[in-house]
Motif scaffolding. Structure first.
Motif, PDB file in Angstrom:
ATOM      1  N   ASP A  31       0.830  -1.202   0.000  1.00  0.00           N
ATOM      2  CA  ASP A  31       0.000   0.000   0.000  1.00  0.00           C
ATOM      3  C   ASP A  31       0.865   1.253   0.000  1.00  0.00           C
ATOM      4  O   ASP A  31       2.050   1.226   0.344  1.00  0.00           O
ATOM      5  CB  ASP A  31      -0.911   0.016   1.233  1.00  0.00           C
ATOM      6  CG  ASP A  31      -1.962  -1.075   1.182  1.00  0.00           C
ATOM      7  OD1 ASP A  31      -2.315  -1.493   0.065  1.00  0.00           O
ATOM      8  OD2 ASP A  31      -2.419  -1.506   2.255  1.00  0.00           O
ATOM      9  N   ASN A  32       0.249   2.368  -0.356  1.00  0.00           N
ATOM     10  CA  ASN A  32       0.944   3.646  -0.253  1.00  0.00           C
ATOM     11  C   ASN A  32       0.911   4.150   1.178  1.00  0.00           C
ATOM     12  O   ASN A  32       0.023   3.798   1.961  1.00  0.00           O
ATOM     13  CB  ASN A  32       0.302   4.685  -1.169  1.00  0.00           C
ATOM     14  CG  ASN A  32       0.516   4.372  -2.637  1.00  0.00           C
ATOM     15  OD1 ASN A  32       1.413   3.599  -2.992  1.00  0.00           O
ATOM     16  ND2 ASN A  32      -0.297   4.958  -3.494  1.00  0.00           N
ATOM     17  N   VAL A  33       1.858   4.981   1.506  1.00  0.00           N
ATOM     18  CA  VAL A  33       1.889   5.553   2.855  1.00  0.00           C
ATOM     19  C   VAL A  33       0.717   6.512   3.027  1.00  0.00           C
ATOM     20  O   VAL A  33       0.133   7.004   2.062  1.00  0.00           O
ATOM     21  CB  VAL A  33       3.218   6.293   3.108  1.00  0.00           C
ATOM     22  CG1 VAL A  33       4.381   5.341   3.027  1.00  0.00           C
ATOM     23  CG2 VAL A  33       3.387   7.448   2.130  1.00  0.00           C
ATOM     24  N   LEU A 180      11.337  14.748   0.258  1.00  0.00           N
ATOM     25  CA  LEU A 180      10.114  15.516   0.503  1.00  0.00           C
ATOM     26  C   LEU A 180       9.360  15.794  -0.791  1.00  0.00           C
ATOM     27  O   LEU A 180       8.123  15.755  -0.836  1.00  0.00           O
ATOM     28  CB  LEU A 180      10.459  16.825   1.208  1.00  0.00           C
ATOM     29  CG  LEU A 180      10.986  16.703   2.642  1.00  0.00           C
ATOM     30  CD1 LEU A 180      11.504  18.045   3.134  1.00  0.00           C
ATOM     31  CD2 LEU A 180       9.911  16.171   3.582  1.00  0.00           C
ATOM     32  N   ASN A 181      10.092  16.068  -1.857  1.00  0.00           N
ATOM     33  CA  ASN A 181       9.437  16.308  -3.147  1.00  0.00           C
ATOM     34  C   ASN A 181       8.705  15.069  -3.642  1.00  0.00           C
ATOM     35  O   ASN A 181       7.617  15.164  -4.214  1.00  0.00           O
ATOM     36  CB  ASN A 181      10.471  16.749  -4.188  1.00  0.00           C
ATOM     37  CG  ASN A 181      10.884  18.196  -4.023  1.00  0.00           C
ATOM     38  OD1 ASN A 181      10.154  18.988  -3.443  1.00  0.00           O
ATOM     39  ND2 ASN A 181      12.059  18.546  -4.510  1.00  0.00           N
ATOM     40  N   GLU A 182       9.303  13.895  -3.432  1.00  0.00           N
ATOM     41  CA  GLU A 182       8.630  12.663  -3.852  1.00  0.00           C
ATOM     42  C   GLU A 182       7.348  12.447  -3.049  1.00  0.00           C
ATOM     43  O   GLU A 182       6.319  12.044  -3.595  1.00  0.00           O
ATOM     44  CB  GLU A 182       9.556  11.460  -3.690  1.00  0.00           C
ATOM     45  CG  GLU A 182       8.875  10.153  -4.110  1.00  0.00           C
ATOM     46  CD  GLU A 182       9.835   8.983  -4.227  1.00  0.00           C
ATOM     47  OE1 GLU A 182       9.419   7.860  -3.905  1.00  0.00           O
ATOM     48  OE2 GLU A 182      10.983   9.189  -4.654  1.00  0.00           O
ATOM     49  N   PRO A 187       2.273   9.783  -3.041  1.00  0.00           N
ATOM     50  CA  PRO A 187       2.641   8.943  -1.900  1.00  0.00           C
ATOM     51  C   PRO A 187       3.320   7.662  -2.377  1.00  0.00           C
ATOM     52  O   PRO A 187       2.751   6.918  -3.180  1.00  0.00           O
ATOM     53  CB  PRO A 187       1.295   8.630  -1.235  1.00  0.00           C
ATOM     54  CG  PRO A 187       0.355   9.668  -1.723  1.00  0.00           C
ATOM     55  CD  PRO A 187       0.829  10.035  -3.095  1.00  0.00           C
ATOM     56  N   PRO A 188       4.559   7.393  -1.939  1.00  0.00           N
ATOM     57  CA  PRO A 188       5.238   6.174  -2.366  1.00  0.00           C
ATOM     58  C   PRO A 188       4.655   4.936  -1.688  1.00  0.00           C
ATOM     59  O   PRO A 188       3.936   5.036  -0.688  1.00  0.00           O
ATOM     60  CB  PRO A 188       6.684   6.410  -1.921  1.00  0.00           C
ATOM     61  CG  PRO A 188       6.560   7.316  -0.738  1.00  0.00           C
ATOM     62  CD  PRO A 188       5.377   8.198  -1.015  1.00  0.00           C
TER      63      PRO A 188
END
Length: 578
Positions: A31-33, A180-182, A187-188
């Motif tokens: 899942d994404n954070v 922070l930009n990613e 959301p990774p």
């Protein structure tokens, strides 16, 4: 059943920490954070925040603007290891529950076993950026071969605390910015977030990370916040709005409903007064225009003619710099006098710009281009001012003049973001009002006042205006208001308090703003329309007298063109008041 997600609370020292009792499961590795945006505002301070929650890890980014030294407190939901990173002005950090001398000078970056203690920070004036990375000890067992990590994991088993001071270099700062930009872009996945958190920690420990890279951002691509609700921030109330909500805490639904109707009645009463005065202002304006309209137009055009004659004289006569300066000043004065009486058309403006030359060539601010253009192009002149037809039109002007460029809000790392609450309310209201719109044969939606107002509020992330629109259109049904949940009622009350402030400003404008000078004059004459008309007739006589004077001066210039007559005309223009 997965583990509960870490929870982090942060606020100024005098306020209650955000709710730490809300439970949710942490995301699994595929899942994404979880992302959340927020912040706070208070007397002398303001901050924005971005938090990311993954598996066994939570990252909190906060950017502060401190105008007066301020204290903040934070709390994590369970014992963790913390990597604390900071930039900007110095501050102090303390653990008031665990040390006899709780505060000490804060290091730039450090790693420590936080346990579940609350942490307090004292921030000096200036800008501060703080990043806290919280990691459960068991999530670092795979890095126990590193001495510092092994030592801090041992601390966690003993319940001791010690701060490991860490260094910093440009490579680490660059990595943190990319990280922070990613997060802001998208959301990774939880697994990647864990990897990046470990890389951040290792870089601050001076380790080398091989094959570390970020995906290249697509040029010009901006994620639409409406399509990515999970990455949206929540609406950030102002300090005054926050104080109203805090005052309403603990009140029963019945008390909140009573408070709503009390505020609503006060706002409705002031609105009725404002609407009566606006109707009267329009009547007075109509009367004034009927008496003065033609005379003012004739005089305004005569000033433009005089400006042209004076401009021609600059090329025709050889005169010294002092005399040139007098002529230049009189030309600008003629334009200003004309523009006060009548909004210039395109031809007049083109002539104006052709005459002014260097806009900053005069020391006297009265004749500076900037002040003249303000008179020409902005609604600071009563003759230009368009009286609002209703409160919606006034609200749009009020928001712009009150909040200006700060009215539109922006995301943490620079992208524009619309808050979740604004998005949801805008969608609900738009869906309701679309049913009342007329569709043409081509199914196009005509320009509609309410739609324009909704769009403007949405684009400005203006929750208060949306709530005011909702109240204006739905409060006629008492059941609609009384069926609302407590939190909605509190925000309705905040919106009514804002409307009350706006109406106070609107009523003050009617009494003191020069744009309503004729209305004020009418009230000063005790609302006697006959006496008011006599006063306006006297103004017309004054305008006619000035027309006669200037026409005599112009005839002298035309009959015997000489610099003496030009100089006399210029001096006359400079001596005239509005």
């Amino acid at each position: 059943m997965g583990k509960p997600a870490l929870k982090f609370g942060h606020s100024s020292k005098e306020r209650v920490l955000s709710d730490m009792d809300v439970m949710r499961q942490e995301p699994c590795s595929k899942d994404n954070v979880f992302l959340s945006k927020g912040g706070g505002i208070g007397p002398g301070w303001e901050y924005n925040s971005l938090s990311a929650t993954g598996s066994d890890r939570l990252l909190s980014f906060r950017k502060y603007e401190i105008k007066e030294p301020s204290e903040f407190k934070s709390e994590i939901s369970e014992p963790v290891i913390c990597l604390s990173i900071r930039c900007g002005y110095k501050g102090k950090i303390g653990f008031p529950e665990g040390l006899s001398d709780p505060y000490f000078e804060e290091r730039e970056n450090f790693l420590f076993w936080r346990c579940e203690r609350k942490v307090e920070r004292y921030l000096s004036k200036g800008e501060h950026v703080q990043v806290d990375l919280f990691i459960r000890p068991e999530a670092l067992y795979h890095l126990e071969h590193i001495e510092v990590i092994k030592a801090i994991i041992e601390q966690s088993t003993l319940g001791e605390h010690y701060l490991f001071e860490l260094g910093r270099d440009g490579r680490v700062d660059s990595f943190l910015l990319e990280f922070l930009n990613e997060l802001e872009e998208k959301p990774p996945a939880t697994a990647r977030f864990s990897y990046l958190c470990d890389c951040l920690l290792l870089l601050y420990l001076g380790e080398t990370i091989d094959a570390l890279s970020f995906p290249a951002a697509k040029g010009g691509e901006i994620l639409e916040s409406i399509k990515n609700v999970g990455t949206q921030r929540h609406f950030l109330p102002t300090y005054a709005q926050h104080e109203i909500i805090m005052d309403l805490q603990g009140k029963s639904n019945e008390k909140l409903v009573q408070k709503f109707w009390s505020c609503y009645a006060l706002v409705d009463k002031k609105k009725a007064v404002w609407e009566r005065e606006i109707a009267l202002a329009k009547e007075v304006r109509k009367c004034t225009d009927a008496i003065l309209g033609d005379a003012k137009k004739e005089l305004a055009k005569l000033y433009i003619k005089i400006a042209a004659i004076l401009q021609e004289a600059l090329d025709k006569f050889e005169i010294d710099k002092k005399e040139q300066n007098i002529i230049h000043r009189s030309i600008l004065r003629a334009f200003k006098l004309s523009f006060r009486l009548l909004r210039p058309d395109n031809e007049d403006l083109a002539f104006y710009y052709s005459c002014i030359g260097d806009p900053f060539s005069f020391d006297d601010e009265e004749f500076n281009l900037v002040s003249d253009v303000e008179f020409a192009l902005y609604d600071s002149v009563p003759a230009y001012f368009v009286i609002p037809n209703n409160m919606s039109e006034y609200r749009a002007c009020y928001n712009q003049t009150t909040f200006g460029d700060n009215f539109k809000k922006y995301g943490i790392v620079g992208q524009e973001a619309i808050s979740i609450e604004v998005t949801q309310l805008y969608s609900n209201l738009m869906e309701h009002f679309l049913d009342s719109l007329d569709f043409g044969e081509d199914m196009g939606i005509p320009t509609n006042e309410i739609v324009m107002e909704l769009d403007s509020a949405y684009e400005s992330d203006d929750l208060i205006s949306l709530l005011q629109i909702e109240i204006e259109h739905f409060a006629g049904d008492r059941r609609y208001i009384e069926s609302q949940e407590d939190d909605r009622l509190k925000w309705f009350i905040v919106a009514l308090c804002a409307a009350d402030d706006m109406l106070d400003a609107a009523l003050d404008d009617l009494k003191m703003d020069s744009k309503y000078e004729n209305l004020q004059k009418y009230h000063a004459l005790r609302k006697n329309m006959r006496r008011f008309k006599n006063t306006i007739e006297k103004q017309r006589s004054c305008i006619n007298n000035r027309l006669t004077l200037l026409e005599i001066k112009l005839r002298a210039v035309s009959d015997t063109p000489s610099f003496e007559h030009i100089s006399d005309l210029a001096t006359t223009i400079l001596s005239l008041k509005k």
